[in-house]
Design a protein around this motif. Structure first.
Motif, mmCIF file in Angstrom:
data_model
loop_
_atom_site.group_PDB
_atom_site.id
_atom_site.type_symbol
_atom_site.label_atom_id
_atom_site.label_comp_id
_atom_site.label_asym_id
_atom_site.label_seq_id
_atom_site.Cartn_x
_atom_site.Cartn_y
_atom_site.Cartn_z
ATOM 1 N N PRO A 136 -15.394 7.753 -95.740
ATOM 2 C CA PRO A 136 -15.982 8.517 -94.619
ATOM 3 C C PRO A 136 -15.560 9.992 -94.620
ATOM 4 O O PRO A 136 -16.371 10.880 -94.340
ATOM 5 N N GLN A 137 -14.280 10.253 -94.953
ATOM 6 C CA GLN A 137 -13.816 11.634 -95.001
ATOM 7 C C GLN A 137 -14.450 12.395 -96.167
ATOM 8 O O GLN A 137 -14.832 13.561 -96.045
ATOM 9 N N LEU A 138 -14.567 11.716 -97.296
ATOM 10 C CA LEU A 138 -15.147 12.346 -98.485
ATOM 11 C C LEU A 138 -16.615 12.701 -98.271
ATOM 12 O O LEU A 138 -17.102 13.729 -98.758
ATOM 13 N N LEU A 139 -17.336 11.870 -97.509
ATOM 14 C CA LEU A 139 -18.783 12.055 -97.318
ATOM 15 C C LEU A 139 -19.124 12.917 -96.110
ATOM 16 O O LEU A 139 -20.292 13.268 -95.920
ATOM 17 N N GLU A 140 -18.155 13.244 -95.270
ATOM 18 C CA GLU A 140 -18.426 13.990 -94.044
ATOM 19 C C GLU A 140 -19.148 15.316 -94.351
ATOM 20 O O GLU A 140 -18.725 16.087 -95.211
ATOM 21 N N GLY A 141 -20.260 15.548 -93.630
ATOM 22 C CA GLY A 141 -21.067 16.741 -93.854
ATOM 23 C C GLY A 141 -22.049 16.604 -95.001
ATOM 24 O O GLY A 141 -22.809 17.543 -95.280
ATOM 25 N N GLY A 142 -22.042 15.454 -95.654
ATOM 26 C CA GLY A 142 -22.977 15.215 -96.746
ATOM 27 C C GLY A 142 -24.307 14.677 -96.244
ATOM 28 O O GLY A 142 -24.674 14.873 -95.087
ATOM 29 N N ALA A 143 -25.019 13.986 -97.111
ATOM 30 C CA ALA A 143 -26.369 13.520 -96.767
ATOM 31 C C ALA A 143 -26.509 12.040 -97.088
ATOM 32 O O ALA A 143 -25.805 11.492 -97.941
ATOM 33 N N PHE A 144 -27.446 11.405 -96.379
ATOM 34 C CA PHE A 144 -27.724 9.990 -96.626
ATOM 35 C C PHE A 144 -29.227 9.756 -96.611
ATOM 36 O O PHE A 144 -29.993 10.536 -96.043
ATOM 37 N N VAL A 145 -29.645 8.670 -97.230
ATOM 38 C CA VAL A 145 -31.044 8.263 -97.201
ATOM 39 C C VAL A 145 -31.119 6.742 -97.251
ATOM 40 O O VAL A 145 -30.303 6.088 -97.900
ATOM 41 N N THR A 146 -32.074 6.207 -96.525
ATOM 42 C CA THR A 146 -32.345 4.765 -96.511
ATOM 43 C C THR A 146 -33.619 4.523 -97.300
ATOM 44 O O THR A 146 -34.650 5.135 -97.023
ATOM 45 N N MET A 147 -33.571 3.627 -98.280
ATOM 46 C CA MET A 147 -34.728 3.360 -99.138
ATOM 47 C C MET A 147 -35.090 1.882 -99.040
ATOM 48 O O MET A 147 -34.329 1.024 -99.487
ATOM 49 N N ARG A 148 -36.245 1.612 -98.450
ATOM 50 C CA ARG A 148 -36.664 0.213 -98.247
ATOM 51 C C ARG A 148 -37.616 -0.233 -99.348
ATOM 52 O O ARG A 148 -38.606 0.443 -99.630
ATOM 53 N N LEU A 149 -37.310 -1.358 -99.962
ATOM 54 C CA LEU A 149 -38.183 -1.964 -100.966
ATOM 55 C C LEU A 149 -38.919 -3.118 -100.299
ATOM 56 O O LEU A 149 -38.305 -4.073 -99.857
ATOM 57 N N THR A 150 -40.218 -3.025 -100.207
ATOM 58 C CA THR A 150 -40.974 -4.141 -99.649
ATOM 59 C C THR A 150 -41.040 -5.261 -100.675
ATOM 60 O O THR A 150 -40.770 -5.070 -101.871
ATOM 61 N N SER A 151 -41.439 -6.453 -100.224
ATOM 62 C CA SER A 151 -41.429 -7.618 -101.116
ATOM 63 C C SER A 151 -42.345 -7.452 -102.323
ATOM 64 O O SER A 151 -42.111 -8.044 -103.373
ATOM 65 N N SER A 152 -43.406 -6.653 -102.185
ATOM 66 C CA SER A 152 -44.375 -6.524 -103.275
ATOM 67 C C SER A 152 -44.008 -5.436 -104.283
ATOM 68 O O SER A 152 -44.629 -5.314 -105.321
ATOM 69 N N MET A 153 -42.977 -4.639 -103.982
ATOM 70 C CA MET A 153 -42.621 -3.520 -104.841
ATOM 71 C C MET A 153 -41.851 -3.962 -106.087
ATOM 72 O O MET A 153 -41.351 -5.085 -106.174
ATOM 73 N N TYR A 154 -41.738 -3.059 -107.024
ATOM 74 C CA TYR A 154 -40.853 -3.190 -108.187
ATOM 75 C C TYR A 154 -39.421 -3.268 -107.663
ATOM 76 O O TYR A 154 -38.983 -2.418 -106.898
ATOM 77 N N HIS A 155 -38.650 -4.294 -108.067
ATOM 78 C CA HIS A 155 -37.381 -4.593 -107.429
ATOM 79 C C HIS A 155 -36.141 -4.132 -108.192
ATOM 80 O O HIS A 155 -35.019 -4.413 -107.758
ATOM 81 N N ARG A 156 -36.338 -3.459 -109.298
ATOM 82 C CA ARG A 156 -35.181 -3.017 -110.077
ATOM 83 C C ARG A 156 -34.759 -1.615 -109.638
ATOM 84 O O ARG A 156 -35.583 -0.822 -109.206
ATOM 85 N N PHE A 157 -33.453 -1.329 -109.761
ATOM 86 C CA PHE A 157 -32.969 -0.002 -109.366
ATOM 87 C C PHE A 157 -32.169 0.628 -110.498
ATOM 88 O O PHE A 157 -31.590 -0.070 -111.335
#
Length: 291
Positions: A136-157
């Motif tokens: 939490p201290q290392l990331l403070e002031g940084g950025a985040f993103v939420t990425m949702r994969l629907t069931s029909s999408m390509y599932h590899r990352f």
């Protein structure tokens, strides 16, 4: 087609969707789905894919293979080569997966959001005392993103940059649905669900986190760096040391169905212009840029 569209509209009514995908024996049904997806009878496979296609916008034209010996093989399908060009700019972190962007923004006071008005803390998400003490201290002031994969999408990352994976923390949990309807109703949902924390760093030493979060009917994830399947039946160890290098765009692992990946970066990166809630991205497209 009209009947299908009407049914999908009916199913997506918030109260009904929440009831049918959450007020159920989630873990039991998730285990049942895992068993069903492994069945290899051709009638079961074809019938299951037909039902799946009726409920979703499943498109298999990009799949490397066109026939599947199990539903699991369809869920975890590879793509034909060259369909996901990787943004090669050294100043860019790319999307690790095909996704719909959810909540995103700046990390402030260790707090981020799963949906508007629904905050959660990094400490609750990371859970492990060792992670909470440091990240939490290392990331403070940084950025985040939420990425949702629907069931029909390509599932590899895939790796968002040339990077090193040094540790995986597996956190067992529930299997709430992770769609926007549930995220706007269940507080700290990502902190309740099964998840894994991947501690990574760029070749320049910048440290960041990828957090794949499981969901109802999925609750299984596989990483090439870990020689076991992480799912509800896994009993440890929860702390797994890794020593793996990836080039940008190289496959890290996959979900068994659809779910969510959370990405957290320390100060020095910002979301690419135009990235906001509801935007669809393909793996390899620009997501963060150095500032």
């Amino acid at each position: 087609m009209k009947i299908r569209n009407k049914f999908q509209t009916w199913f997506l009514q918030e109260d009904l969707n929440f009831l049918l995908t959450n007020r159920i024996p989630r873990i039991t049904l998730t285990r049942l789905m895992g068993w069903w997806s492994q069945l290899r009878h051709p009638w079961i496979v074809k019938g299951s894919i037909a039902v799946w296609s009726w409920f979703t916008d499943l498109d298999l034209t990009e799949a490397k293979q066109q026939t599947f010996d199990s539903l699991h093989a369809c869920f975890t399908r590879e793509l034909k080569p060259g369909l996901r060009p990787i943004d090669a700019s050294p100043d860019v972190m790319t999307s690790p997966c095909d996704c719909i962007v959810g909540a995103c923004g700046e990390i402030r006071d260790g707090i981020v959001f799963q949906a508007k008005g629904f905050p959660y803390s990094l400490s609750s998400l990371l859970s492990s005392p060792e992670l909470v003490q440091r990240w939490p201290q290392l990331l403070e002031g940084g950025a985040f993103v939420t990425m949702r994969l629907t069931s029909s999408m390509y599932h590899r990352f895939h790796a968002p940059c040339d990077a090193h994976l040094n540790h995986v923390t597996y956190i067992s949990g529930d299997t709430w649905n992770v769609n926007p309807i549930a995220l706007s109703r269940v507080r700290e949902l990502f902190c309740k669900n099964e998840r894994a924390v991947l501690q990574m760093q760029t070749l320049q030493g910048l440290q960041f986190l990828l957090v794949p979060v499981a969901a109802v009917l999925v609750a299984s994830m596989r990483f090439h760096a870990v020689d076991v399947l992480l799912n509800l039946r896994y009993r440890g160890p929860n702390e797994i040391h890794c020593d793996v290098d990836y080039i940008k765009g190289q496959e890290i692992g996959w979900f068994e169905h659809g779910s969510t990946i959370l990405m957290f970066l320390p100060p020095g990166f910002a979301l690419v212009e135009g990235i906001e809630n509801g935007v669809r991205l393909r793996m390899g497209e620009a997501l963060f840029r150095k500032i």
